[in-house]
Design an enzyme around this catalytic site. Structure first.
Site, PDB file in Angstrom:
ATOM      1  N   GLY A  13       0.826  -1.203   0.000  1.00 19.60           N
ATOM      2  CA  GLY A  13       0.000   0.000   0.000  1.00 19.60           C
ATOM      3  C   GLY A  13       0.858   1.250   0.000  1.00 19.60           C
ATOM      4  N   ALA A  14       2.071   1.110   0.534  1.00 12.07           N
ATOM      5  CA  ALA A  14       2.951   2.262   0.626  1.00 12.07           C
ATOM      6  C   ALA A  14       3.455   2.709  -0.742  1.00 12.07           C
ATOM      7  CB  ALA A  14       4.139   1.931   1.526  1.00 12.07           C
ATOM      8  N   GLU A  15       3.638   1.776  -1.652  1.00 14.89           N
ATOM      9  CA  GLU A  15       4.375   2.127  -2.857  1.00 14.89           C
ATOM     10  C   GLU A  15       3.523   2.183  -4.121  1.00 14.89           C
ATOM     11  OE1 GLU A  15       8.205   0.993  -5.482  1.00 14.89           O
ATOM     12  OE2 GLU A  15       6.709  -0.479  -4.954  1.00 14.89           O
ATOM     13  N   LYS A  31      -1.077  -2.492 -11.530  1.00 12.94           N
ATOM     14  CA  LYS A  31      -0.202  -1.990 -10.457  1.00 12.94           C
ATOM     15  C   LYS A  31       0.488  -0.722 -10.934  1.00 12.94           C
ATOM     16  CE  LYS A  31       3.516  -3.512  -7.396  1.00 12.94           C
ATOM     17  NZ  LYS A  31       4.138  -4.705  -6.803  1.00 12.94           N
ATOM     18  N   ASP A 129      12.340  -8.714  -1.367  1.00 11.30           N
ATOM     19  CA  ASP A 129      11.337  -8.397  -0.339  1.00 11.30           C
ATOM     20  C   ASP A 129      10.600  -9.665   0.072  1.00 11.30           C
ATOM     21  OD1 ASP A 129       9.885  -6.860   1.394  1.00 11.30           O
ATOM     22  OD2 ASP A 129       8.459  -6.153  -0.099  1.00 11.30           O
TER      23      ASP A 129
END
Lengths: 224, 334
Positions: A13-15, A31, A129
């Site tokens: 959600g951050a990126e 995306k 990640d």
């Protein structure tokens, strides 16, 4: 109609902004890497472009390493957008936290994840990640997503850091059984990657180097 | 209830006095300065602390118009930090406790940073970016403990900035090195690409330091542009991992502390990021953001009120004292 989805939203959600769309009749995820006002435009542009391209390349190459990933339908590096297959699955994180399955099944799954990560590394693919939120389970098969921080590399250090990301995720998100899970992960990892031992040895060194830890504090958590 | 806290984990020697309501009665600090061009020498720093600590304690008592008889508890930094430096604070704390018959509380240094920030910033449950010359961590409360969600896998960001400054021949005699670099960066205009290194929620600065040191040697760029580019890169990395922790934990407050928290550019970036998520941002002023005795006094007081005290035999220091080692019984689960 476009529909905003919470699919894996809590971590990325951050990126990026994820939207569930129809793409020529197929269920897909769009995306888009959004611009961040806190950083200067040079860095913002570079990161969004680089991560979009890297992610698409890694998603595609991973398949050749026999690791399932969403099909990439379309990439637009100018719009920082990837359109990819929608994976209708469960996050491994939720599976591990669920009380429906016993610990033997969960350990088996961690071993399977280790095998897949071993395959990625044997083919010089770094995920960047690795967390239990970035691996999904669909029809009992593992699907790896979110390669935006990844890269192509044959460096021992890069692979060791990847392994450590998984270890840290297990410690912070699955505090109760993290040690067993990490042991299972390593078993799978060395079974599919002949240089796995070497990577695990480096992971211990990296872990002890950065944190307020000594090697002897954590060596028992490794299997080499 | 009054707590006197002693901080000596690195180059700062601080003594603070605080009461139960969080009123600041004294916060005195002295800084060991290494010779120009070199970093902290642990033994020399500890000798500085040992020489200065009687005066710093007296000054704190004088400022607050108190005597040792008024003090109820003695708090000190148990760790993490430099061994020789930590030992000076612990010895001073033990001496005071024995002489004046006061209970002792040994506290975790990063958690003290977090708790003073929660007090002064009036924050309930923040995601904390702790950045200094010795530490770089993203800390948040989860399942009964403070947990490290992300951190440096090699050198701390403050160390990266300090070494860059020293390699560039900058002097930190008049202002801290970070401030000197910040002022140069304000006049930088051209962005020179520098590696941007994030690994999951972790960051790495050693490769960046090597890269910027090479650029420095080339003498092709101005110091202003190099400072600007370095700051923009490392701060963007820190803000990004803080943002990821914020999204991951779904909290709605962001706090920055540690020596690097004095940097106005970093604070401005964090504020923009926090507000874009509807979160409140707070940055401590330098006297409380940089290592200080007051934060040690405050955490000691909180813990003492919850039944913690450290028996004399257990007042040993721990250079590797982890944030996760502390059971946080003074906060409710959330």
């Amino acid at each position: 109609m476009e529909q905003k989805t919470s699919y894996n939203y809590d971590f990325w959600g951050a990126e990026a902004e994820l939207t569930k769309i129809k793409w020529f009749g197929l269920e897909a995820i769009k995306k888009v890497r959004i611009s961040k006002k806190y950083r200067i435009s040079e860095i913002d542009e570079m990161l969004r472009k680089k991560r979009t391209i890297t992610e698409a390349k890694l998603l595609i190459t991973a398949k050749k390493a026999k690791v399932q990933t969403p099909f990439v339908y379309d990439v637009d590096s100018k719009k920082r957008t990837i359109i990819m297959e929608f994976i209708d699955g469960t996050k491994v994180k939720d599976f591990l936290k669920s009380e429906e399955f016993d610990s033997k099944v969960k350990r088996k799954l961690m071993e399977e994840i280790g095998k897949k990560v071993g395959l990625l590394h044997a083919n010089h693919l770094i995920h960047g990640d690795l967390t239990t939120s970035n691996i999904l389970l669909r029809n009992k098969k593992l699907v790896f997503i979110d390669f935006g921080l990844g890269k192509f590399s044959n460096e021992i250090e890069d692979k060791a850091v990847d392994v450590l990301l998984m270890k840290k995720c297990l410690t912070s998100t699955h505090a109760e059984d993290n040690k067993e899970y990490f042991i299972s992960f390593q078993k799978g990892y060395v079974s599919s990657y002949t240089k796995g031992d070497e990577i695990l040895k480096r992971a211990l060194k990296v872990e002890a180097r950065g944190r307020h830890l000594k090697e002897e504090d954590v060596i028992s958590e490794y299997i080499f | 209830m009054l707590s006197l806290g002693i901080e000596s984990s690195a180059d700062k020697l601080g003594v603070g006095i605080i009461d139960n309501n969080g009123n600041i009665l004294a916060n005195v600090r002295r800084t060991y300065k290494p010779p120009l061009g070199s970093g902290i020498h642990p033994r020399e720093a500890s000798e500085f602390h040992a020489k200065n600590i009687p005066e710093v304690i007296s000054e704190a008592l004088k400022t607050s118009k108190l005597t040792m008889d008024n003090i109820d508890i003695i708090s000190f930094t148990k760790g993490p930090g430099l061994g020789p430096c930590l030992r000076v604070g612990a010895v001073a704390a033990r001496t005071l406790a024995l002489k004046y018959k006061k209970p002792l509380v040994g506290v975790n240094h990063p958690i003290a940073h977090v708790e003073i920030g929660r007090l002064v910033g009036n924050m309930d449950d923040p995601v904390v970016l702790y950045v200094s010359g010795g530490n770089t961590q993203i800390i948040a409360f989860s399942e009964g403990r403070y947990r490290v969600f992300g951190e440096t896998i090699d050198i701390p960001v403050g160390n990266c900035l300090d070494v860059f400054g020293r390699n560039a021949g900058l002097s930190d005699k008049k202002a801290p090195m970070g401030r000197v670099i910040e002022l140069l960066a304000e006049n930088g205009t051209k962005y020179i690409p520098i590696p941007y290194v994030i690994k999951g929620m972790d960051v790495s600065f050693s490769g960046i330091l090597t890269h910027i040191s090479k650029l420095l040697k080339k003498k092709e760029y101005t110091l202003e542009d190099l400072s600007y580019s370095l700051q923009e890169t490392v701060f963007a990395m820190l803000v990004e991992v803080t943002e990821r922790a914020l999204a991951h934990t779904k909290k709605n407050e962001v706090l920055v502390c540690g020596g690097v928290a004095s940097n106005n550019r970093l604070k401005a970036m964090l504020k923009v990021m926090a507000e874009s998520h509807g979160a409140r941002f707070f940055g401590l002023e330098p006297s409380l953001a940089i290592d200080n005795g007051l934060m040690i006094a405050w955490l000691g007081l909180i813990m003492y009120n919850q039944g913690y005290s450290t028996p004399l035999k257990e007042t040993i220091i721990d250079q590797h004292y982890r944030v996760e080692d502390v059971v946080v019984n003074w906060r409710n689960e959330n």
